[in-house]
Design a protein around this motif. Structure first.
Motif, mmCIF file in Angstrom:
data_model
loop_
_atom_site.group_PDB
_atom_site.id
_atom_site.type_symbol
_atom_site.label_atom_id
_atom_site.label_comp_id
_atom_site.label_asym_id
_atom_site.label_seq_id
_atom_site.Cartn_x
_atom_site.Cartn_y
_atom_site.Cartn_z
ATOM 1 N N SER B 278 -18.842 -20.623 -18.323
ATOM 2 C CA SER B 278 -18.029 -20.971 -17.163
ATOM 3 C C SER B 278 -18.615 -20.283 -15.934
ATOM 4 O O SER B 278 -19.109 -19.163 -16.006
ATOM 5 N N ILE B 279 -18.572 -20.975 -14.825
ATOM 6 C CA ILE B 279 -19.221 -20.458 -13.612
ATOM 7 C C ILE B 279 -18.169 -19.973 -12.621
ATOM 8 O O ILE B 279 -17.247 -20.706 -12.268
ATOM 9 N N PRO B 280 -18.285 -18.723 -12.216
ATOM 10 C CA PRO B 280 -17.286 -18.177 -11.294
ATOM 11 C C PRO B 280 -17.313 -18.878 -9.942
ATOM 12 O O PRO B 280 -18.371 -19.230 -9.436
ATOM 13 N N LYS B 281 -16.136 -19.082 -9.401
ATOM 14 C CA LYS B 281 -15.999 -19.747 -8.118
ATOM 15 C C LYS B 281 -15.751 -18.701 -7.032
ATOM 16 O O LYS B 281 -16.361 -18.719 -5.983
ATOM 17 N N SER B 282 -14.847 -17.775 -7.343
ATOM 18 C CA SER B 282 -14.627 -16.702 -6.381
ATOM 19 C C SER B 282 -13.987 -15.502 -7.063
ATOM 20 O O SER B 282 -13.410 -15.622 -8.141
ATOM 21 N N PHE B 283 -14.125 -14.354 -6.440
ATOM 22 C CA PHE B 283 -13.548 -13.117 -6.943
ATOM 23 C C PHE B 283 -12.527 -12.635 -5.928
ATOM 24 O O PHE B 283 -12.806 -12.606 -4.731
ATOM 25 N N THR B 284 -11.379 -12.276 -6.409
ATOM 26 C CA THR B 284 -10.305 -11.886 -5.502
ATOM 27 C C THR B 284 -9.635 -10.613 -5.999
ATOM 28 O O THR B 284 -9.436 -10.459 -7.205
ATOM 29 N N THR B 285 -9.304 -9.735 -5.091
ATOM 30 C CA THR B 285 -8.525 -8.553 -5.458
ATOM 31 C C THR B 285 -7.292 -8.502 -4.577
ATOM 32 O O THR B 285 -7.384 -8.648 -3.359
ATOM 33 N N ASP B 286 -6.155 -8.303 -5.243
ATOM 34 C CA ASP B 286 -4.934 -8.024 -4.484
ATOM 35 C C ASP B 286 -4.897 -6.527 -4.263
ATOM 36 O O ASP B 286 -4.899 -5.760 -5.235
ATOM 37 N N ILE B 287 -4.879 -6.120 -3.024
ATOM 38 C CA ILE B 287 -4.911 -4.683 -2.764
ATOM 39 C C ILE B 287 -3.746 -4.234 -1.896
ATOM 40 O O ILE B 287 -3.133 -5.024 -1.185
ATOM 41 N N ILE B 288 -3.472 -2.931 -2.018
ATOM 42 C CA ILE B 288 -2.533 -2.293 -1.091
ATOM 43 C C ILE B 288 -3.303 -1.150 -0.442
ATOM 44 O O ILE B 288 -3.949 -0.360 -1.139
ATOM 45 N N VAL B 289 -3.271 -1.106 0.863
ATOM 46 C CA VAL B 289 -3.948 -0.018 1.566
ATOM 47 C C VAL B 289 -2.892 0.998 1.978
ATOM 48 O O VAL B 289 -1.856 0.645 2.530
ATOM 49 N N TYR B 290 -3.162 2.262 1.634
ATOM 50 C CA TYR B 290 -2.214 3.331 1.939
ATOM 51 C C TYR B 290 -2.839 4.348 2.875
ATOM 52 O O TYR B 290 -4.057 4.497 2.934
ATOM 53 N N GLU B 291 -1.944 5.068 3.515
ATOM 54 C CA GLU B 291 -2.368 6.161 4.374
ATOM 55 C C GLU B 291 -1.689 7.418 3.838
ATOM 56 O O GLU B 291 -0.559 7.345 3.364
ATOM 57 N N ALA B 292 -2.386 8.544 3.888
ATOM 58 C CA ALA B 292 -1.767 9.798 3.451
ATOM 59 C C ALA B 292 -2.043 10.866 4.489
ATOM 60 O O ALA B 292 -3.122 10.909 5.064
ATOM 61 N N GLU B 293 -1.044 11.711 4.731
ATOM 62 C CA GLU B 293 -1.236 12.781 5.705
ATOM 63 C C GLU B 293 -1.255 14.113 5.003
ATOM 64 O O GLU B 293 -0.507 14.333 4.058
ATOM 65 N N ASN B 294 -2.113 15.004 5.475
ATOM 66 C CA ASN B 294 -2.203 16.367 4.942
ATOM 67 C C ASN B 294 -2.239 16.375 3.415
ATOM 68 O O ASN B 294 -1.555 17.159 2.778
ATOM 69 N N HIS B 295 -3.027 15.508 2.864
ATOM 70 C CA HIS B 295 -3.085 15.417 1.418
ATOM 71 C C HIS B 295 -3.981 16.503 0.860
ATOM 72 O O HIS B 295 -5.090 16.727 1.346
ATOM 73 N N ILE B 296 -3.503 17.184 -0.160
ATOM 74 C CA ILE B 296 -4.334 18.178 -0.850
ATOM 75 C C ILE B 296 -4.990 17.474 -2.025
ATOM 76 O O ILE B 296 -4.320 16.873 -2.865
ATOM 77 N N ALA B 297 -6.326 17.543 -2.092
ATOM 78 C CA ALA B 297 -7.071 16.847 -3.135
ATOM 79 C C ALA B 297 -6.522 17.186 -4.511
ATOM 80 O O ALA B 297 -6.249 18.340 -4.818
ATOM 81 N N GLY B 298 -6.348 16.168 -5.327
ATOM 82 C CA GLY B 298 -5.903 16.377 -6.694
ATOM 83 C C GLY B 298 -4.400 16.234 -6.849
ATOM 84 O O GLY B 298 -3.907 15.852 -7.900
ATOM 85 N N ASP B 299 -3.668 16.533 -5.791
ATOM 86 C CA ASP B 299 -2.217 16.427 -5.819
ATOM 87 C C ASP B 299 -1.821 14.950 -5.800
ATOM 88 O O ASP B 299 -2.596 14.105 -5.356
ATOM 89 N N THR B 300 -0.611 14.636 -6.252
ATOM 90 C CA THR B 300 -0.148 13.259 -6.146
ATOM 91 C C THR B 300 0.057 12.953 -4.677
ATOM 92 O O THR B 300 0.840 13.630 -4.011
#
Lengths: 177, 515
Positions: B278-300
């Motif tokens: 089968s031959i792919p026609k298109s690739f699509t990703t549903d995404i959510i873009v988030y912003e984070a403030e003062n995030h400490i790496a590794g933390d949720t």
């Protein structure tokens, strides 16, 4: 010099100086490219917060101020990491009394694999499970990578690749508070 | 300056005979810079003047341009390092693909030529040459044309392109003719200067401003504020941090999907059959873009939803000042395996193993107990050892202890093979089904330099048109002592068409005289 000559000289000097500055800035940017995202000696170590697999407690770097910290990035499938782990284990006992903490940040593997590794190598210092964020924050793109962090939170040395005993001890002595 | 046609000696612009051989200078005047001495040609006194003079020279500019062109061409002989296959070590790649030449190419750094300091320096020198050569020519020319008198020396006029001596009884009428051809006329006593399209002379300088803007855009690309190019791999359902954003931007891959061409569609049927897949026609990703403030790496991270959208090939989306492109995918990662265990009585039971974070103990319906002893997400044989090549579950293998009461058998289980380590072969276990998950590859880019490139290109074209499609034409009318007029004309290009215009003007005037 006549006033007009003087003005001309100043104009020429200014134009040439601006151009020279632009070229220098461009070259400086180019030489620094790729390094920009890497944490280097002398910089403040980025803070991080991860769970210690050994104790289940949170490990937060900024809470360790006052102590030297060795942060090592590793993975079970990384051969040189396997070589230096026993060295770290030994050194961690020696330096425990000198207020130097060891933290091995594992790059995003599952707990079965890590626990199996811990059993095999009998490691006792904190093993932190990363989700890719800490590795990104430190700009680590090759394993192993070791950061020696002084008591005031600045990076004293960064080492890419495995460490031998002499070098390890020399660098550890530098971060003893 | 004007060159003597006999001995080639460079003479002063206004001298009438050659200082060297004494012959009469008949040549046309060099009107390129209006006879205005370019300042860089004057006596140099300081180092700054010498440097200035170097860059003001068009010949040196041409050498710099030639070197830049050669260097640019050199970088296209072999692929640049950015474009070699992902995961190949550059040193090894260039040598194995292109032999000794490739090795040398890599050794000399030509595989990263366009971001080398010396290439950037060449561009800088080119920019300096364009800027300084323009300044050195534009200002004297501008001033000379602005301050030009109506009355000129006879020698100046007689050495122009078009020269004619003529009786003119009604200069007013001739001037009207000239005005009708859109010349602007100035008068000084009984002498006239008619001029049109002076702006065509600025064409090259406008053009140079465009070029300098293009170079400026290339310079700005070096700063992450203007240009940033990041790449993230995100598994289905996972959220990843975008590199080099100071841990402030996160993207979640809600669902990656591949659309294939319909095999039942008569239009594609034959082609798909021929291809055998089968031959792919298109690739699509549903995404959510988030912003984070003062995030400490590794933390949720404390994520704030910025945007929810769909990105597919050739349909990038914009969020948080970045443009997000669908630019890669992987479909060969396992998310789970279903294993079937058979006990001594032939009774089977299925169980699921999560390949991303497997649990260790499994109680099976047929009374067996499975204990996960070891796990290799991407297993390979390295000599006699089993190792995992990466952390990604691309070829998972497990070591299980299967037990029933006191009996225990250790088994090594991969997708397509099972090995009993204890050699007892009491229990049978094998993989019956699997789930895969997709990984989407997203390019996250920011490029504020494109508008600068565009503006530079536009101004470049404007300058080109301005200089090419219009000509700066001037007509001098100077009353001689005998009452006749000396008519001289100059154009900066297309001499023959200018001569025709002059002839026509005088022709029409003559006809008016007789009629």
């Amino acid at each position: 010099m006549t006033p007009i000559r003087k003005r001309r000289f100043i104009v020429r000097l200014t134009v040439l100086a601006i151009l020279a500055c632009l070229v220098l800035i461009a070259c400086w940017q180019l030489l620094g490219e790729g390094k920009a995202s890497k944490v280097e000696a002398g910089q403040q170590a980025p803070d991080f917060m991860l769970t210690d697999l050994q104790t289940g407690q949170e490990f937060k770097l900024s809470e360790k101020h006052g102590k030297g910290v060795l942060v090592n990035f590793w993975a079970t499938y990384c051969e040189p990491c396997k070589q230096e782990m026993p060295l770290f284990e030994k050194a961690s006992h020696t330096y425990e009394n000198k207020d130097v903490i060891f933290a091995a940040v594992n790059v995003d593997e599952n707990s079965v694999v890590i626990e199996r590794f811990l059993e095999l190598y009998n490691l006792s210092f904190p093993i932190l499970l990363d989700n890719g964020q800490v590795m990104e924050a430190y700009g680590v793109d090759a394993l192993p990578a070791t950061f020696f962090i002084s008591a005031d939170g600045t990076v004293s040395r960064t080492v890419y690749g495995p460490l031998e005993r002499e070098r390890l001890e020399e660098y550890l002595d530098e971060i003893v508070p | 300056m004007q060159k003597c046609s006999i001995c080639k000696h460079e003479n002063n612009l206004f001298s009438e005979e050659c200082h060297h051989c004494g012959s009469t200078l008949k040549g046309k005047l060099d009107m390129r810079y209006e006879g205005a001495g370019r300042r860089s040609q004057q006596r140099n006194q300081t180092l700054i003047d010498k440097v200035w003079r170097f860059f003001a020279s068009v010949r040196n500019g041409m050498y710099i341009l030639l070197m830049t062109l050669l260097a640019t061409a050199l970088g296209t002989i072999l692929p640049q390092r950015t474009y070699i296959p992902i995961g190949r070590v550059p040193q090894e790649f260039y040598e194995s693909e292109y032999g000794v030449f490739g090795r040398l190419y890599h050794y000399l750094g030509f595989d990263q030529l366009y971001s080398s300091w010396w290439y950037m320096t060449l561009l800088g020198l080119l920019g300096a040459s364009i800027l300084i050569a323009s300044i050195d020519r534009f200002f004297p020319l501008y001033r000379a044309l602005k301050l030009q008198p109506v009355k000129r020396k006879e020698h100046f006029l007689t050495h122009q392109l078009y020269v004619k001596n003529k009786e003119i009884s009604d200069p007013e009428r001739l001037i009207r003719q000239i005005r009708d051809r859109r010349y602007r006329v100035r008068q000084d006593g009984e002498d006239y200067l008619a001029e049109k399209n002076r702006f065509a002379r600025w064409g090259p300088y406008v053009n140079h401003i465009g070029l300098l803007l293009v170079l400026l855009a290339a310079f700005l690309r070096l700063f992450s504020f203007f240009y940033q190019d990041e790449f993230v791999w995100i598994r289905d359902g996972e959220t990843a941090v975008v590199p080099d954003t100071n841990q402030s931007l996160f993207i979640k891959n809600k669902q990656f999907s591949v659309d294939t061409y319909d095999a039942d569609d008569p239009k594609f049927e034959a082609a798909i059959e021929q291809e055998g897949r089968s031959i792919p026609k298109s690739f699509t990703t549903d995404i959510i873009v988030y912003e984070a403030e003062n995030h400490i790496a590794g933390d949720t991270p404390d994520l704030k939803v910025l945007k929810q959208m769909q990105v597919s090939v050739n349909h990038p989306v914009k969020a948080a000042g970045f443009t997000i492109y669908q630019s890669g995918y992987q479909m060969n990662e396992f998310s789970g395996l279903t294993l079937r265990a058979e006990n001594e009585d032939g009774l089977t039971a299925d169980f699921q193993v999560n390949t991303e974070d497997p649990q260790t103990d499994y109680e099976l319906a047929n009374g067996l107990h499975a204990k996960l002893v070891d796990y290799y997400p991407d297993y390979q044989l390295n000599g006699d050892n089993i190792i995992t090549a990466t952390k990604y579950p691309r070829n998972p293998a497990f070591v299980f202890d299967i037990s029933e009461g006191d009996m225990t058998e250790r088994l090594f289980i991969a997708i397509d093979e099972v090995v009993s380590e204890t050699g007892s072969n009491k229990y049978n276990i094998h993989a019956v089904d699997y789930d895969t998950h997709n990984v989407t590859g997203l390019s996250v880019k920011r490029d504020w330099t494109l508008p600068v490139f565009l503006l530079g290109g536009l101004i470049f074209m404007m300058g080109l048109i301005q200089g090419l499609y219009w000509q700066h034409r001037r007509i001098w009318l100077q009353r001689q002592a005998d009452g006749s007029y000396l008519i001289a004309g100059h154009t900066n290009k297309h001499a023959s068409s200018f001569e025709r215009e002059m002839d026509r003007i005088l022709d029409i005037y003559d006809k008016g005289e007789s009629g």
